[in-house]
Design a protein around this motif. Structure first.
Motif, PDB file in Angstrom:
ATOM      1  N   ALA A   1       2.895  -8.883  14.384  1.00  0.00           N
ATOM      2  CA  ALA A   1       2.344  -8.485  13.095  1.00  0.00           C
ATOM      3  C   ALA A   1       3.074  -9.189  11.953  1.00  0.00           C
ATOM      4  O   ALA A   1       4.237  -9.582  12.098  1.00  0.00           O
ATOM      5  N   PRO A   2       2.426  -9.316  10.814  1.00  0.00           N
ATOM      6  CA  PRO A   2       3.096  -9.918   9.651  1.00  0.00           C
ATOM      7  C   PRO A   2       4.185  -9.013   9.109  1.00  0.00           C
ATOM      8  O   PRO A   2       3.996  -7.806   8.971  1.00  0.00           O
ATOM      9  N   MET A   3       5.335  -9.606   8.808  1.00  0.00           N
ATOM     10  CA  MET A   3       6.474  -8.844   8.286  1.00  0.00           C
ATOM     11  C   MET A   3       7.229  -9.667   7.252  1.00  0.00           C
ATOM     12  O   MET A   3       7.725 -10.754   7.566  1.00  0.00           O
ATOM     13  N   THR A   4       7.329  -9.158   6.039  1.00  0.00           N
ATOM     14  CA  THR A   4       8.140  -9.798   5.018  1.00  0.00           C
ATOM     15  C   THR A   4       9.611  -9.697   5.421  1.00  0.00           C
ATOM     16  O   THR A   4      10.093  -8.610   5.732  1.00  0.00           O
TER      17      THR A   4
ATOM     18  N   GLN B   1      -0.690 -15.505   6.779  1.00  0.00           N
ATOM     19  CA  GLN B   1      -1.255 -14.386   6.029  1.00  0.00           C
ATOM     20  C   GLN B   1      -1.187 -14.714   4.536  1.00  0.00           C
ATOM     21  O   GLN B   1      -0.102 -14.916   3.991  1.00  0.00           O
ATOM     22  N   LEU B   2      -2.333 -14.762   3.872  1.00  0.00           N
ATOM     23  CA  LEU B   2      -2.423 -15.138   2.459  1.00  0.00           C
ATOM     24  C   LEU B   2      -2.362 -13.889   1.580  1.00  0.00           C
ATOM     25  O   LEU B   2      -3.098 -12.925   1.789  1.00  0.00           O
ATOM     26  N   TRP B   3      -1.528 -13.956   0.542  1.00  0.00           N
ATOM     27  CA  TRP B   3      -1.081 -12.771  -0.204  1.00  0.00           C
ATOM     28  C   TRP B   3      -1.289 -12.947  -1.692  1.00  0.00           C
ATOM     29  O   TRP B   3      -0.863 -13.939  -2.283  1.00  0.00           O
TER      30      TRP B   3
ATOM     31  N   VAL C   1      -5.865 -18.521   9.203  1.00  0.00           N
ATOM     32  CA  VAL C   1      -5.287 -17.661   8.178  1.00  0.00           C
ATOM     33  C   VAL C   1      -5.778 -16.229   8.364  1.00  0.00           C
ATOM     34  O   VAL C   1      -6.782 -15.970   9.019  1.00  0.00           O
ATOM     35  N   GLN C   2      -5.031 -15.321   7.759  1.00  0.00           N
ATOM     36  CA  GLN C   2      -5.461 -13.934   7.632  1.00  0.00           C
ATOM     37  C   GLN C   2      -5.380 -13.556   6.156  1.00  0.00           C
ATOM     38  O   GLN C   2      -4.332 -13.738   5.534  1.00  0.00           O
ATOM     39  N   LEU C   3      -6.453 -13.028   5.589  1.00  0.00           N
ATOM     40  CA  LEU C   3      -6.418 -12.532   4.226  1.00  0.00           C
ATOM     41  C   LEU C   3      -5.777 -11.156   4.222  1.00  0.00           C
ATOM     42  O   LEU C   3      -6.201 -10.264   4.960  1.00  0.00           O
ATOM     43  N   HIS C   4      -4.774 -10.989   3.368  1.00  0.00           N
ATOM     44  CA  HIS C   4      -4.097  -9.697   3.259  1.00  0.00           C
ATOM     45  C   HIS C   4      -4.906  -8.832   2.286  1.00  0.00           C
ATOM     46  O   HIS C   4      -4.771  -8.941   1.064  1.00  0.00           O
ATOM     47  N   ALA C   5      -5.746  -7.972   2.851  1.00  0.00           N
ATOM     48  CA  ALA C   5      -6.598  -7.086   2.053  1.00  0.00           C
ATOM     49  C   ALA C   5      -6.171  -5.636   2.229  1.00  0.00           C
ATOM     50  O   ALA C   5      -6.979  -4.717   2.086  1.00  0.00           O
ATOM     51  N   ALA C   6      -4.888  -5.433   2.527  1.00  0.00           N
ATOM     52  CA  ALA C   6      -4.376  -4.109   2.887  1.00  0.00           C
ATOM     53  C   ALA C   6      -3.192  -3.725   2.010  1.00  0.00           C
ATOM     54  O   ALA C   6      -2.822  -4.423   1.065  1.00  0.00           O
ATOM     55  N   ASN C   7      -2.608  -2.555   2.315  1.00  0.00           N
ATOM     56  CA  ASN C   7      -1.273  -2.150   1.846  1.00  0.00           C
ATOM     57  C   ASN C   7      -1.121  -2.053   0.330  1.00  0.00           C
ATOM     58  O   ASN C   7      -0.026  -2.186  -0.203  1.00  0.00           O
ATOM     59  N   GLY C   8      -2.214  -1.843  -0.394  1.00  0.00           N
ATOM     60  CA  GLY C   8      -2.112  -1.658  -1.832  1.00  0.00           C
ATOM     61  C   GLY C   8      -1.965  -2.930  -2.627  1.00  0.00           C
ATOM     62  O   GLY C   8      -1.622  -2.865  -3.819  1.00  0.00           O
ATOM     63  N   TYR C   9      -2.238  -4.105  -2.032  1.00  0.00           N
ATOM     64  CA  TYR C   9      -2.181  -5.364  -2.762  1.00  0.00           C
ATOM     65  C   TYR C   9      -3.545  -5.645  -3.415  1.00  0.00           C
ATOM     66  O   TYR C   9      -4.434  -4.801  -3.407  1.00  0.00           O
ATOM     67  N   LEU C  10      -3.718  -6.817  -4.002  1.00  0.00           N
ATOM     68  CA  LEU C  10      -4.813  -7.013  -4.953  1.00  0.00           C
ATOM     69  C   LEU C  10      -6.193  -6.702  -4.377  1.00  0.00           C
ATOM     70  O   LEU C  10      -6.985  -5.988  -5.010  1.00  0.00           O
ATOM     71  N   ILE C  11      -6.525  -7.230  -3.207  1.00  0.00           N
ATOM     72  CA  ILE C  11      -7.864  -6.972  -2.666  1.00  0.00           C
ATOM     73  C   ILE C  11      -8.046  -5.478  -2.409  1.00  0.00           C
ATOM     74  O   ILE C  11      -9.105  -4.907  -2.694  1.00  0.00           O
TER      75      ILE C  11
END
Length: 365
Positions: free
Chosen positions: A22-25, A98-100, A170-180
């Motif tokens: 999974a993606p992890m900062t 993952q694009l953020w 790529v994966q668009l990050h459309a989760a976790n309270g970010y812009l999308i």
């Protein structure tokens, strides 16, 4: 019966197992948002994952507000990520970017005092991580329609740059309270134009960004991440199921390669859902491979694959301290614990010094 160790086709990518990373900062880039040499080692060490989904990577400075996170809008950032992807491929792995775009959770200190942006003029709760410690979030301004189109273009450019950097997709990050996600849900979207109000309008930005990426690199190399079942960073919805059914149906219609759902359970250890995961109810809305995520162990992962709820599982924190996680699961080797105090530090400790199982045994002998 489908097993975690069975291969799976994820669009153009043939994954040798269904144990995804999974993606992890992890905050190991430079202040210029360029990947560093230890990142090359970190990702290559984990190449046995069926697929690596990279840490979130910024598409522009306006949307990147995490210390030492990386970007994909400058030549030196692209070149830095190319070293990572080359190393992963040389180790036999597969990796997507993952694009953020973080929206309102970018602190103004990352913008030289400029104002963050969002679907509407709102303020995130709690505090932002900055280079000078934690600071309260400040109010974001609502994006204009023209600015929304510019950000859609930035996602398109980010996807193009990701492929130049050697990523497999790529994966668009459309989760976790970010812009999308801020556009999707009614706690953060109060617009009265074509991007607000009805569910169809709130899904529009997700649809447009996804279509732009698909038009740029192909549907078979495009994935999306959603977080349907709870509040994240102050973003939630009063009636999430119809919103995320509509989102999943839109993504299915576009024909993306895979959809990941981050859904912490009610008793989660890192984030807690407001309700039970919605994956079983969203399963019929998305026709492609469905990736499950959050607080899975092997038993729960296998049970949900066997039940047909998902097709693969993305594991996050276990991959931090178990670079050879698929091997450990296959051999029944206990997973090593990780050290949370090193999650976001900048050095190699707690990042590239966790040994593979065979190395750990040799070291203790």
């Amino acid at each position: 019966m489908t097993s975690l160790f069975d291969p799976i086709q994820l669009g153009a990518i043939k994954a040798p197992n269904r144990i995804l990373m999974a993606p992890m900062t992890r905050a190991r880039g430079t202040r210029g948002h360029v990947p560093t040499p230890i990142m090359v080692d970190y990702y290559a060490q984990r190449a046995s994952a069926g697929l690596i989904i990279s840490e979130a990577i910024g598409i522009n400075q306006l949307g990147l507000g995490w210390p030492y996170a990386t970007g994909l809008w400058l030549p030196e950032q692209i070149a830095g990520w190319r070293k990572v992807t080359d190393a992963v491929h040389e180790a036999g792995g597969r990796i997507i970017a993952q694009l953020w775009q973080m929206g309102r959770v970018v602190h103004p200190s990352f913008l030289d005092g400029g104002q963050p942006v969002s679907a509407s003029a709102t303020t995130a709760p709690s505090q932002a991580h900055t280079y000078d410690g934690k600071k309260p979030y400040e109010e974001a301004r609502a994006l204009s329609v023209d600015e929304i189109a510019e950000i859609v273009q930035h996602f398109r450019d980010g996807a193009k740059n990701a492929m130049e950097a050697g990523f497999d997709g790529v994966q668009l990050h459309a989760a976790n309270g970010y812009l999308i996600d801020q556009f999707l849900r009614d706690s953060s979207n109060f617009r009265d134009d074509q991007y607000g109000g009805s569910i169809e309008n709130r899904v529009r930005f997700l649809r447009e960004t996804t279509q732009a990426v698909v038009d740029t690199i192909g549907a078979d190399r495009t994935g999306v991440r959603l977080s349907p079942n709870g509040e994240t960073q102050g973003v939630k919805d009063s009636d999430p199921l119809p919103v995320f059914i509509a989102a999943a149906e839109a993504l299915s219609e576009i024909g993306i390669a895979h959809l990941e759902l981050r859904e912490p359970p009610l008793t989660g250890t890192f984030g807690v859902g407001d309700m039970d995961p919605l994956a079983s109810q969203l399963r019929s809305a998305f026709k492609g491979p469905l990736i499950l995520n959050s607080d899975f162990d092997m038993a729960r992962a296998q049970a949900e694959l066997s039940a047909g709820i998902g097709d693969a599982v993305a594991f996050g924190r276990p991959f931090i301290s178990n670079p050879d996680m698929p091997y450990r699961l296959a051999e029944g080797i206990p997973l090593a614990p990780d050290d949370a105090t090193t999650w976001f530090t900048q050095g190699p400790e707690g990042y590239i010094d966790y040994p593979a199982a065979a190395q750990a045994v040799a070291k203790s002998a």
